[in-house]
Design a protein around this motif. Structure first.
Motif, PDB file in Angstrom:
ATOM      1  N   ARG A 163      -4.417  -4.927  -1.412  1.00  0.00           N
ATOM      2  CA  ARG A 163      -5.418  -5.537  -2.293  1.00  0.00           C
ATOM      3  C   ARG A 163      -6.672  -4.674  -2.383  1.00  0.00           C
ATOM      4  O   ARG A 163      -7.528  -4.904  -3.230  1.00  0.00           O
ATOM      5  CB  ARG A 163      -5.784  -6.939  -1.775  1.00  0.00           C
ATOM      6  N   ARG A 164      -6.770  -3.715  -1.448  1.00  0.00           N
ATOM      7  CA  ARG A 164      -7.908  -2.779  -1.463  1.00  0.00           C
ATOM      8  C   ARG A 164      -7.353  -1.391  -1.753  1.00  0.00           C
ATOM      9  O   ARG A 164      -6.880  -0.705  -0.857  1.00  0.00           O
ATOM     10  CB  ARG A 164      -8.624  -2.774  -0.117  1.00  0.00           C
ATOM     11  N   ASP A 170      -8.621   1.339  -2.334  1.00  0.00           N
ATOM     12  CA  ASP A 170      -9.327   2.500  -1.802  1.00  0.00           C
ATOM     13  C   ASP A 170      -9.070   2.677  -0.304  1.00  0.00           C
ATOM     14  O   ASP A 170      -9.699   3.485   0.363  1.00  0.00           O
ATOM     15  CB  ASP A 170     -10.837   2.378  -2.041  1.00  0.00           C
ATOM     16  N   SER A 171      -8.118   1.922   0.261  1.00  0.00           N
ATOM     17  CA  SER A 171      -7.862   1.959   1.700  1.00  0.00           C
ATOM     18  C   SER A 171      -6.622   2.783   2.020  1.00  0.00           C
ATOM     19  O   SER A 171      -5.554   2.562   1.441  1.00  0.00           O
ATOM     20  CB  SER A 171      -7.687   0.532   2.235  1.00  0.00           C
TER      21      SER A 171
END
Length: 277
Positions: A204-205, A207-208
């Motif tokens: 869901r992130r 950029d991780s």
């Protein structure tokens, strides 16, 4: 201006590909085949490098020498070059700390030493790394010109030897330690049967790095190179009065994968090796 002759020490996967790019603007790119492995020979042939029998011949014929080797070997290599009183441009492009780069510069009083740091993947298959340079202006311009219109982007940071090394290790300290943290997080979650849920949360992130657990296997295969790089970065932190312990711990974690050198593991294999050294 006449095209320079370039020598590459020692052509690993990054060095050979970078050297092949330099060949675009060089009269020839030489490498010393004495004592090198079959894999090195195959790489050199694949990238069209010109073999010479001895280091002395390589240095005698080269106007510019690029050193790209494992960090631990950088100073020994510079000592060997110093023994031949090489007087051309010596591009020290290894992932070593700024203090070691400066020490190498003093080891080579007859040469003009340029500090270099490569950020990115080897320049093959559409990849385009950046070679950051710092050092005497006339010499950095010559090295930069080698990579004009190639897949290696050259960028000059200034005249101070050490700046390029500092940038390389600053980036590596974040990027490589982040990948180690992913492995530990996924390993912990797997032990409790919630690894898929962890990956779902992370996805869901976007950029991780945690949303890219498949890269753990790649990290394992590169651990033999990454660990020493993080030790260099830890030394740089310590010299700046910053705490080095996190990077030393990451390097110690990577050491559990040293026997996976350049192998093709699955995520499961990599996590198994991490849990049972």
């Amino acid at each position: 201006m006449d095209q320079p002759t370039v020598g590459i020490l020692h052509p690993g996967s990054m060095g050979a590909a970078v050297a092949a790019c330099a060949a675009t603007n060089a009269a020839a790119v030489l490498w010393c085949e004495n004592g090198r492995s079959t894999a090195s020979l195959e790489r050199a042939v694949r990238f069209g490098l010109t073999p010479v029998a001895t280091l002395a011949e390589l240095l005698d014929r080269s106007d510019i020498v690029i050193s790209l080797c494992p960090p631990a070997a950088a100073e020994d290599l510079a000592h060997a070059v110093a023994g031949h009183r090489f007087a051309g441009v010596y591009a020290e492009a290894n992932a070593i700390n700024p203090e070691r780069t400066q020490r190498i510069a003093t080891l080579l009083p007859d040469a003009t030493v340029v500090d270099g740091g490569v950020i990115g993947s080897p320049p093959v298959g559409g990849k385009s790394p950046t070679l950051y340079l710092s050092g005497p202006a006339e010499a950095t311009v010559r090295v930069e010109a080698l990579f004009a219109n190639t897949s290696v982007q050259a960028a000059v940071l200034g005249t101070e030897v050490g700046k390029a090394s500092a940038l390389k290790l600053s980036y590596a300290s974040f990027q490589k330690t982040s990948r180690v943290l992913v492995a530990l997080a996924v390993g912990m979650a797997r032990e409790h049967g919630v690894d898929q849920e962890l990956i779902e949360v992370a996805s869901r992130r976007t950029d991780s790095y945690l949303s890219e657990p498949q890269y753990v296997a790649t990290t394992a295969a590169r651990a033999w190179r990454w660990g020493p790089e993080l030790e260099e970065a830890a030394d740089t932190l310590a010299a700046a009065g910053l705490p080095p312990e996190m990077l030393r711990a990451a390097a110690s974690t990577l050491a559990r994968w040293n026997d996976a050198k350049d192998s093709e593991l699955t995520l499961t294999d990599a996590l198994d090796r991490l849990a049972q050294p």
